[in-house]
Design a protein around this motif. Structure first.
Motif, PDB file in Angstrom:
ATOM      1  N   ALA A 156       7.857 -10.913   3.760  1.00  0.00           N
ATOM      2  CA  ALA A 156       6.963 -11.134   4.899  1.00  0.00           C
ATOM      3  C   ALA A 156       5.975  -9.995   5.072  1.00  0.00           C
ATOM      4  O   ALA A 156       4.862 -10.185   5.588  1.00  0.00           O
ATOM      5  N   GLY A 157       6.361  -8.815   4.627  1.00  0.00           N
ATOM      6  CA  GLY A 157       5.468  -7.667   4.741  1.00  0.00           C
ATOM      7  C   GLY A 157       4.180  -7.831   3.965  1.00  0.00           C
ATOM      8  O   GLY A 157       3.151  -7.230   4.318  1.00  0.00           O
ATOM      9  N   GLU A 158       4.220  -8.634   2.904  1.00  0.00           N
ATOM     10  CA  GLU A 158       3.000  -8.879   2.134  1.00  0.00           C
ATOM     11  C   GLU A 158       1.971  -9.630   2.980  1.00  0.00           C
ATOM     12  O   GLU A 158       0.771  -9.334   2.934  1.00  0.00           O
ATOM     13  N   LEU A 159       2.434 -10.627   3.731  1.00  0.00           N
ATOM     14  CA  LEU A 159       1.525 -11.357   4.614  1.00  0.00           C
ATOM     15  C   LEU A 159       1.021 -10.457   5.746  1.00  0.00           C
ATOM     16  O   LEU A 159      -0.147 -10.551   6.148  1.00  0.00           O
ATOM     17  N   GLU A 160       1.890  -9.609   6.248  1.00  0.00           N
ATOM     18  CA  GLU A 160       1.473  -8.692   7.317  1.00  0.00           C
ATOM     19  C   GLU A 160       0.409  -7.726   6.799  1.00  0.00           C
ATOM     20  O   GLU A 160      -0.563  -7.420   7.498  1.00  0.00           O
ATOM     21  N   ALA A 161       0.601  -7.266   5.554  1.00  0.00           N
ATOM     22  CA  ALA A 161      -0.394  -6.362   4.976  1.00  0.00           C
ATOM     23  C   ALA A 161      -1.719  -7.077   4.754  1.00  0.00           C
ATOM     24  O   ALA A 161      -2.796  -6.510   4.997  1.00  0.00           O
ATOM     25  N   ALA A 162      -1.657  -8.345   4.309  1.00  0.00           N
ATOM     26  CA  ALA A 162      -2.882  -9.118   4.111  1.00  0.00           C
ATOM     27  C   ALA A 162      -3.597  -9.343   5.433  1.00  0.00           C
ATOM     28  O   ALA A 162      -4.837  -9.269   5.509  1.00  0.00           O
ATOM     29  N   ASP A 163      -2.813  -9.593   6.475  1.00  0.00           N
ATOM     30  CA  ASP A 163      -3.412  -9.792   7.801  1.00  0.00           C
ATOM     31  C   ASP A 163      -4.051  -8.497   8.292  1.00  0.00           C
ATOM     32  O   ASP A 163      -5.131  -8.511   8.898  1.00  0.00           O
ATOM     33  N   ALA A 164      -3.399  -7.370   8.010  1.00  0.00           N
ATOM     34  CA  ALA A 164      -3.948  -6.079   8.432  1.00  0.00           C
ATOM     35  C   ALA A 164      -5.251  -5.765   7.716  1.00  0.00           C
ATOM     36  O   ALA A 164      -6.125  -5.083   8.262  1.00  0.00           O
ATOM     37  N   LEU A 165      -5.392  -6.302   6.483  1.00  0.00           N
ATOM     38  CA  LEU A 165      -6.629  -6.094   5.727  1.00  0.00           C
ATOM     39  C   LEU A 165      -7.722  -7.067   6.142  1.00  0.00           C
ATOM     40  O   LEU A 165      -8.842  -6.989   5.633  1.00  0.00           O
ATOM     41  N   GLY A 166      -7.399  -7.979   7.052  1.00  0.00           N
ATOM     42  CA  GLY A 166      -8.394  -8.913   7.543  1.00  0.00           C
ATOM     43  C   GLY A 166      -8.563 -10.158   6.688  1.00  0.00           C
ATOM     44  O   GLY A 166      -9.560 -10.881   6.838  1.00  0.00           O
ATOM     45  N   LEU A 167      -7.620 -10.435   5.818  1.00  0.00           N
ATOM     46  CA  LEU A 167      -7.703 -11.636   4.987  1.00  0.00           C
ATOM     47  C   LEU A 167      -7.375 -12.867   5.818  1.00  0.00           C
ATOM     48  O   LEU A 167      -6.478 -12.840   6.665  1.00  0.00           O
ATOM     49  N   SER A 168      -8.094 -13.937   5.570  1.00  0.00           N
ATOM     50  CA  SER A 168      -7.774 -15.203   6.224  1.00  0.00           C
ATOM     51  C   SER A 168      -6.478 -15.750   5.635  1.00  0.00           C
ATOM     52  O   SER A 168      -5.990 -15.290   4.604  1.00  0.00           O
ATOM     53  N   HIS A 169      -5.916 -16.763   6.311  1.00  0.00           N
ATOM     54  CA  HIS A 169      -4.667 -17.355   5.821  1.00  0.00           C
ATOM     55  C   HIS A 169      -4.858 -17.951   4.433  1.00  0.00           C
ATOM     56  O   HIS A 169      -3.975 -17.803   3.561  1.00  0.00           O
ATOM     57  N   VAL A 170      -5.991 -18.593   4.203  1.00  0.00           N
ATOM     58  CA  VAL A 170      -6.259 -19.194   2.894  1.00  0.00           C
ATOM     59  C   VAL A 170      -6.348 -18.121   1.822  1.00  0.00           C
ATOM     60  O   VAL A 170      -5.766 -18.261   0.731  1.00  0.00           O
ATOM     61  N   ASP A 171      -7.067 -17.043   2.112  1.00  0.00           N
ATOM     62  CA  ASP A 171      -7.201 -15.970   1.130  1.00  0.00           C
ATOM     63  C   ASP A 171      -5.861 -15.269   0.893  1.00  0.00           C
ATOM     64  O   ASP A 171      -5.557 -14.857  -0.238  1.00  0.00           O
ATOM     65  N   ALA A 172      -5.072 -15.120   1.961  1.00  0.00           N
ATOM     66  CA  ALA A 172      -3.756 -14.495   1.799  1.00  0.00           C
ATOM     67  C   ALA A 172      -2.866 -15.342   0.890  1.00  0.00           C
ATOM     68  O   ALA A 172      -2.154 -14.809   0.026  1.00  0.00           O
ATOM     69  N   MET A 173      -2.921 -16.656   1.068  1.00  0.00           N
ATOM     70  CA  MET A 173      -2.141 -17.539   0.206  1.00  0.00           C
ATOM     71  C   MET A 173      -2.665 -17.487  -1.224  1.00  0.00           C
ATOM     72  O   MET A 173      -1.890 -17.430  -2.183  1.00  0.00           O
ATOM     73  N   ARG A 174      -3.986 -17.461  -1.354  1.00  0.00           N
ATOM     74  CA  ARG A 174      -4.605 -17.519  -2.685  1.00  0.00           C
ATOM     75  C   ARG A 174      -4.409 -16.245  -3.474  1.00  0.00           C
ATOM     76  O   ARG A 174      -4.114 -16.299  -4.684  1.00  0.00           O
ATOM     77  N   PHE A 175      -4.561 -15.105  -2.832  1.00  0.00           N
ATOM     78  CA  PHE A 175      -4.558 -13.835  -3.567  1.00  0.00           C
ATOM     79  C   PHE A 175      -3.235 -13.066  -3.473  1.00  0.00           C
ATOM     80  O   PHE A 175      -3.011 -12.152  -4.270  1.00  0.00           O
ATOM     81  N   VAL A 176      -2.388 -13.419  -2.510  1.00  0.00           N
ATOM     82  CA  VAL A 176      -1.159 -12.649  -2.307  1.00  0.00           C
ATOM     83  C   VAL A 176       0.088 -13.510  -2.532  1.00  0.00           C
ATOM     84  O   VAL A 176       0.896 -13.237  -3.424  1.00  0.00           O
ATOM     85  N   VAL A 177       0.242 -14.557  -1.724  1.00  0.00           N
ATOM     86  CA  VAL A 177       1.496 -15.313  -1.723  1.00  0.00           C
ATOM     87  C   VAL A 177       1.672 -16.133  -2.994  1.00  0.00           C
ATOM     88  O   VAL A 177       2.717 -16.066  -3.658  1.00  0.00           O
ATOM     89  N   ILE A 178       0.661 -16.923  -3.368  1.00  0.00           N
ATOM     90  CA  ILE A 178       0.801 -17.798  -4.533  1.00  0.00           C
ATOM     91  C   ILE A 178       1.014 -17.010  -5.825  1.00  0.00           C
ATOM     92  O   ILE A 178       1.927 -17.328  -6.593  1.00  0.00           O
ATOM     93  N   PRO A 179       0.201 -15.970  -6.119  1.00  0.00           N
ATOM     94  CA  PRO A 179       0.465 -15.222  -7.361  1.00  0.00           C
ATOM     95  C   PRO A 179       1.858 -14.604  -7.408  1.00  0.00           C
ATOM     96  O   PRO A 179       2.541 -14.670  -8.444  1.00  0.00           O
ATOM     97  N   GLN A 180       2.304 -14.008  -6.295  1.00  0.00           N
ATOM     98  CA  GLN A 180       3.629 -13.391  -6.296  1.00  0.00           C
ATOM     99  C   GLN A 180       4.730 -14.440  -6.326  1.00  0.00           C
ATOM    100  O   GLN A 180       5.761 -14.265  -6.998  1.00  0.00           O
TER     101      GLN A 180
END
Length: 220
Positions: free
Chosen positions: A117-141
């Motif tokens: 869950a910390g990966e999503l929190e970090a993406a949110d802290a960087l200002g990534l949208s939910h779509v970008d967080a899924m695309r660049f963080v969650v899906i690849p990992q």
């Protein structure tokens, strides 16, 4: 092993090799298409809206609950009232694609859930949208976590492709049965066909095991 058997194997090998290539083609197409559809189902099954999530889950459960042989027969002969039929090769690809999509959907969804869950929190802290967080963080990992299981499932689909002999597709097992029907030496030709299957599955299993160990060290 007698010299006669070795000579016969040498005579049968070209036909079995052609059948093996058909098996690999069917497996490759089914896996590529099935993985893409499975990823889509995994995302839909994880959606927040029940109107999107529950139909996707229902389709996945139907696909997982349907035996691969039954799926092959349904696609080949056509669903009642639909009137759409396929030749043996596309029917096999469509049926195994649907089976692959259903099973890989759950494998991928488990991988996505395993992303900390910390990966999503970090993406949110960087200002990534939910779509970008899924695309660049969650899906690849998530795909990286699920990769060993997906590769293991790919080996299973290669083995399941042997069921296509029931449709008359000249894949490896179909060619073996054809040779057996002409020579009445089913055991001899099936042993050779089994060795060709093992020539693919054993190295593939070794690669899956090695990849899993490497990823385990990385994740650890």
């Amino acid at each position: 092993m007698s010299t006669s058997l070795i000579n016969d194997w040498g005579e049968w090998l070209p036909r079995l090799w052609d059948g093996l290539l058909v098996s690999l083609q069917v497996t490759g197409l089914s896996l590529v298409l099935g993985f893409v559809i499975g990823l889509g189902f995994a995302l839909l099954s994880s959606a927040g809206s029940g109107l999107v999530r529950w139909p996707a889950i229902l389709l996945v459960e139907i696909g997982r609950g349907m035996p691969a042989l039954v799926m092959l027969q349904l696609v080949y002969f056509g669903l009642p009232g639909v009137g759409i039929t396929f030749d043996a090769f596309p029917a096999t690809v469509v049926a195994l694609t649907l089976t692959t999509a259903a099973y890989t959907s759950e494998i991928i969804r488990a991988g996505l859930r395993a992303v900390p869950a910390g990966e999503l929190e970090a993406a949110d802290a960087l200002g990534l949208s939910h779509v970008d967080a899924m695309r660049f963080v969650v899906i690849p990992q998530g795909l990286r976590i699920a990769l060993p299981t997906l590769m293991g499932f790919a080996i299973l689909i290669f083995q399941v492709s042997a069921l296509a002999y029931s449709l008359g597709l000249p894949e490896l097992l179909g060619q073996a049965y054809s040779i057996g029907a002409a020579t009445f030496r089913y055991l001899d030709v099936l042993v050779l066909a089994g060795l060709l299957y093992l020539a693919i599955t054993i190295p593939a299993s070794w690669l899956v095991d090695r990849l899993e160990r490497r990823l385990s060290k990385h994740l650890g």
